[in-house]
Enzyme design. Structure first.
Site, PDB file in Angstrom:
ATOM      1  N   HIS A 179       0.844  -1.210   0.000  1.00 35.79           N
ATOM      2  CA  HIS A 179       0.000   0.000   0.000  1.00 35.79           C
ATOM      3  C   HIS A 179       0.876   1.256   0.000  1.00 35.79           C
ATOM      4  O   HIS A 179       0.585   2.222  -0.701  1.00 35.79           O
ATOM      5  CB  HIS A 179      -0.895   0.034   1.252  1.00 35.79           C
ATOM      6  N   LYS A 198     -15.518  -7.457   6.130  1.00 35.04           N
ATOM      7  CA  LYS A 198     -14.485  -8.461   6.415  1.00 35.04           C
ATOM      8  C   LYS A 198     -14.177  -8.609   7.902  1.00 35.04           C
ATOM      9  O   LYS A 198     -13.260  -9.354   8.249  1.00 35.04           O
ATOM     10  CB  LYS A 198     -13.201  -8.091   5.667  1.00 35.04           C
ATOM     11  N   SER A 233      -2.986  -8.188   3.098  1.00 34.62           N
ATOM     12  CA  SER A 233      -3.218  -7.924   4.520  1.00 34.62           C
ATOM     13  C   SER A 233      -3.713  -9.189   5.211  1.00 34.62           C
ATOM     14  O   SER A 233      -3.321  -9.486   6.339  1.00 34.62           O
ATOM     15  CB  SER A 233      -4.265  -6.812   4.686  1.00 34.62           C
TER      16      SER A 233
HETATM   17  O1  PNS Z   1      -8.870  -3.109   0.473  1.00 36.42           O
HETATM   18  P1  PNS Z   1     -10.101  -3.700  -0.135  1.00 36.42           P
HETATM   19  O2  PNS Z   1     -10.882  -4.473   0.921  1.00 36.42           O
HETATM   20  O3  PNS Z   1      -9.814  -4.520  -1.346  1.00 36.42           O
HETATM   21  O4  PNS Z   1     -11.019  -2.450  -0.583  1.00 36.42           O
HETATM   22  C1  PNS Z   1     -12.293  -2.648  -1.123  1.00 36.42           C
HETATM   23  C2  PNS Z   1     -13.073  -1.325  -1.151  1.00 36.42           C
HETATM   24  C3  PNS Z   1     -13.137  -0.690   0.214  1.00 36.42           C
HETATM   25  C4  PNS Z   1     -12.405  -0.362  -2.112  1.00 36.42           C
HETATM   26  C5  PNS Z   1     -14.497  -1.647  -1.692  1.00 36.42           C
HETATM   27  O5  PNS Z   1     -15.022  -2.713  -0.989  1.00 36.42           O
HETATM   28  C6  PNS Z   1     -15.435  -0.452  -1.579  1.00 36.42           C
HETATM   29  O6  PNS Z   1     -15.299   0.511  -2.286  1.00 36.42           O
HETATM   30  N1  PNS Z   1     -16.403  -0.552  -0.645  1.00 36.42           N
HETATM   31  C7  PNS Z   1     -17.358   0.497  -0.376  1.00 36.42           C
HETATM   32  C8  PNS Z   1     -18.737   0.141  -0.962  1.00 36.42           C
HETATM   33  C9  PNS Z   1     -18.681   0.286  -2.458  1.00 36.42           C
HETATM   34  O7  PNS Z   1     -18.674   1.379  -2.987  1.00 36.42           O
HETATM   35  N2  PNS Z   1     -18.528  -0.866  -3.137  1.00 36.42           N
HETATM   36  C10 PNS Z   1     -18.249  -0.952  -4.559  1.00 36.42           C
HETATM   37  C11 PNS Z   1     -19.511  -1.066  -5.327  1.00 36.42           C
HETATM   38  S1  PNS Z   1     -19.078  -1.551  -6.966  1.00 36.42           S
END
Ligand code: PNS
Length: 161
Positions: A19, A43, A130
């Site tokens: 990151h 998660k 992670s």
């Molecule tokens: O580090 P990660 O867990 O891979 O990040 C995933 C994240 C947080 C970017 C994604 O789950 C997200 O944007 N969640 C918020 C809800 C949302 O907007 N989801 C995407 C809809 S297509």
């Protein structure tokens, strides 16, 4: 010219050296990078949002263009609220691609003005996750080459090691 801002969203549970590498690349391209930490990740995070944010702030304190914020709900809504039209995501390997592609296109359908830009971390970090780091740390592995010092310390505290 208008300053260009990008949002780098994620769970960051916890932040890895991958990151950090991505943020260092992003600030070469954008004038300002908002690291957006998802508060209620499905998660079931190891670290509460305050700790995840504190770790990112500590690690990025010398990178002037970086801000760190929590967000809830849809990332595109957070981006609109911030008046930002670029999302950054990291692609480590081809296996990341399918999910990232789906997410980017869903987000673009929901918010046509917002684009996702993919960056690749340094290949030395291309295997880091992670989830695996948490598992390895919980089982007593030395994760010092995977995460910044601050995170290594916090992992030890959190896991009671
Ligand atoms: O580090 P990660 O867990 O891979 O990040 C995933 C994240 C947080 C970017 C994604 O789950 C997200 O944007 N969640 C918020 C809800 C949302 O907007 N989801 C995407 C809809 S297509």
């Amino acid at each position: 010219m208008m300053a260009k801002t990008a949002i780098y969203p994620g769970s960051f549970d916890p932040m890895t050296s991958g990151h950090v590498d991505l943020i260092q690349r992003a600030v070469q391209i954008f004038d300002r990078v908002i690291v957006a930490v998802l508060r209620n990740t499905h998660k079931d995070p190891l670290f509460p949002i305050e700790d995840r944010i504190a770790m990112i702030k500590a690690v990025t304190k010398n990178i002037k263009k970086v801000e760190v914020e929590a967000f809830d709900g849809l990332v595109i809504e957070f981006a609109k609220q911030k008046q930002v039209n670029v999302l950054i995501r990291g692609i480590r390997m081809i296996s990341d691609f399918e999910y990232e592609f789906q997410m980017a296109l869903t987000n673009r359908r929901l918010a046509p003005g917002i684009e996702t830009v993919f960056l690749m971390p340094s290949e030395q970090y291309s295997f880091l996750s992670s989830t695996l780091i948490k598992e390895a740390a919980a089982l007593g592995a030395d994760v010092s080459s995977f995460v910044p010092k601050v995170v290594e310390k916090k992992l030890k505290e959190r896991l009671g090691r």
